[in-house]
Design a protein around this motif. Sequence first.
Motif, PDB file in Angstrom:
ATOM      1  N   UNK A   1       0.829  -1.453  -0.014  1.00 51.02           N
ATOM      2  CA  UNK A   1      -0.121  -0.124   0.099  1.00 51.02           C
ATOM      3  C   UNK A   1       1.021   1.358   0.109  1.00 51.02           C
ATOM      4  N   UNK A   2       2.087   1.425   0.684  1.00 55.66           N
ATOM      5  CA  UNK A   2       2.780   2.410   0.522  1.00 55.66           C
ATOM      6  C   UNK A   2       3.712   2.635  -0.731  1.00 55.66           C
ATOM      7  N   UNK A   3       3.794   1.345  -1.598  1.00 52.42           N
ATOM      8  CA  UNK A   3       4.350   1.781  -2.877  1.00 52.42           C
ATOM      9  C   UNK A   3       3.072   2.202  -3.785  1.00 52.42           C
ATOM     10  N   UNK A   4       1.889   1.817  -3.559  1.00 51.02           N
ATOM     11  CA  UNK A   4       0.849   2.375  -4.326  1.00 51.02           C
ATOM     12  C   UNK A   4       0.618   3.954  -4.089  1.00 51.02           C
ATOM     13  N   UNK A   5       0.601   4.309  -2.703  1.00 48.03           N
ATOM     14  CA  UNK A   5       0.300   5.490  -2.115  1.00 48.03           C
ATOM     15  C   UNK A   5       1.524   6.589  -2.945  1.00 48.03           C
TER      16      UNK A   5
ATOM     17  N   UNK B   1       5.429  -6.549  -6.887  1.00 48.51           N
ATOM     18  CA  UNK B   1       4.873  -6.096  -8.350  1.00 48.51           C
ATOM     19  C   UNK B   1       5.727  -6.745  -9.247  1.00 48.51           C
ATOM     20  N   UNK B   2       5.162  -7.171 -10.297  1.00 45.55           N
ATOM     21  CA  UNK B   2       6.213  -7.790 -11.571  1.00 45.55           C
ATOM     22  C   UNK B   2       7.004  -6.717 -12.145  1.00 45.55           C
TER      23      UNK B   2
ATOM     24  N   UNK C   1      15.095  -0.336  -4.419  1.00 41.61           N
ATOM     25  CA  UNK C   1      14.134  -0.834  -5.260  1.00 41.61           C
ATOM     26  C   UNK C   1      13.766  -2.296  -5.282  1.00 41.61           C
ATOM     27  N   UNK C   2      14.642  -2.991  -4.586  1.00 41.63           N
ATOM     28  CA  UNK C   2      14.479  -4.420  -4.665  1.00 41.63           C
ATOM     29  C   UNK C   2      13.156  -4.806  -3.854  1.00 41.63           C
ATOM     30  N   UNK C   3      12.568  -4.086  -2.997  1.00 40.33           N
ATOM     31  CA  UNK C   3      11.531  -4.336  -2.456  1.00 40.33           C
ATOM     32  C   UNK C   3      10.488  -4.371  -3.004  1.00 40.33           C
ATOM     33  N   UNK C   4      10.222  -3.441  -3.967  1.00 41.12           N
ATOM     34  CA  UNK C   4       9.513  -3.267  -5.143  1.00 41.12           C
ATOM     35  C   UNK C   4       8.969  -4.573  -5.755  1.00 41.12           C
ATOM     36  N   UNK C   5      10.027  -5.339  -6.283  1.00 40.49           N
ATOM     37  CA  UNK C   5      10.039  -6.530  -6.904  1.00 40.49           C
ATOM     38  C   UNK C   5       9.157  -7.627  -6.258  1.00 40.49           C
TER      39      UNK C   5
ATOM     40  N   UNK D   1       1.034   0.486 -11.867  1.00 44.05           N
ATOM     41  CA  UNK D   1       0.406   1.526 -12.531  1.00 44.05           C
ATOM     42  C   UNK D   1      -1.204   1.200 -12.674  1.00 44.05           C
ATOM     43  N   UNK D   2      -1.455  -0.293 -12.627  1.00 47.34           N
ATOM     44  CA  UNK D   2      -2.597  -0.819 -12.723  1.00 47.34           C
ATOM     45  C   UNK D   2      -3.197  -0.840 -11.360  1.00 47.34           C
ATOM     46  N   UNK D   3      -2.527  -1.167 -10.334  1.00 45.80           N
ATOM     47  CA  UNK D   3      -3.158  -1.207  -8.994  1.00 45.80           C
ATOM     48  C   UNK D   3      -3.317   0.192  -8.453  1.00 45.80           C
ATOM     49  N   UNK D   4      -2.537   1.054  -8.941  1.00 46.67           N
ATOM     50  CA  UNK D   4      -2.831   2.734  -8.764  1.00 46.67           C
ATOM     51  C   UNK D   4      -4.161   2.955  -9.256  1.00 46.67           C
ATOM     52  N   UNK D   5      -4.504   2.515 -10.475  1.00 50.62           N
ATOM     53  CA  UNK D   5      -5.679   3.012 -10.951  1.00 50.62           C
ATOM     54  C   UNK D   5      -6.856   2.093 -10.340  1.00 50.62           C
TER      55      UNK D   5
END
Length: 182
Positions: free
Chosen positions: A10-14, A48-49, A41-45, A55-59
Motif C-alpha cells: 500500500x505504501x508503494x501504491x500511495x 509487483x512484477x 527498489x528491490x522491495x518493489x519487486x 500503474x494498474x494497481x494505482x488505478x
Amino acid sequence: MGAETRTPRSKWIEAGLQALANGGPDAVRIEALAKSLGVTKGGFYGFFADRNTLLEEMLDTWERESVDDLLARVEREGGDPEGKMAKAGALASDERLLAIDLAVRDWARRDRVVADRLRRVDNRRMDYLRSLFRGLYTDEGEVEARCMLAFSLLIGNHFLAADHGTRTREEVYALAVKLLRT
C-alpha cells in the motif's frame, strides 16, 4: 527485516499515486519511489512484477477510493438528495483525491486504456448523480443536464483561470451550486 516488511504494498501504491498527482505518469518511476520511501527498489519487486502492474494497481486504488469508498460513505451518512450531493462534492474535492483525479484525466488524454477506465469511473459517478437528481426532478432531460452541469462544475472549476470581479472563486462556485438546485 527486509524492505517488503518495512514497506507494505500500500505504501508503494500511495507513493505512486502521489508521484502521479505531482508529475503525471512519467513521474511514477520505481527508483524515484524507492528513494521517496527511503528503501531500495528491490522491495518493489517483492510486490509487483513491473511498473505496469503498479500503474494498474494505482488505478484500481484511485477507482475504489474515489467511487466505491466515497459513495459508500455518502450513503452511510445518509440524508436527502441535496445533502448527499453536497457531501459527495465535498469528498470529491478532497485535495489528495482531486489531485489524483486531475492527473488521471490528463493521463487519459494520451493513453487509451486509462481513458477507458476514466470513462467507466465517470459513468459510475454520473449514474450516482442521476439517482440523486431523480429524487428532485422528474424530467429525464433536466436530470441529465443538471448532472452534466454539476459534474462539469466540479471538474472544470480547477481549470478555469478567470477572475470574478469583486467575488471570490468560492463565492461564485457556491452561487453556481445554488443555481443547480433551483
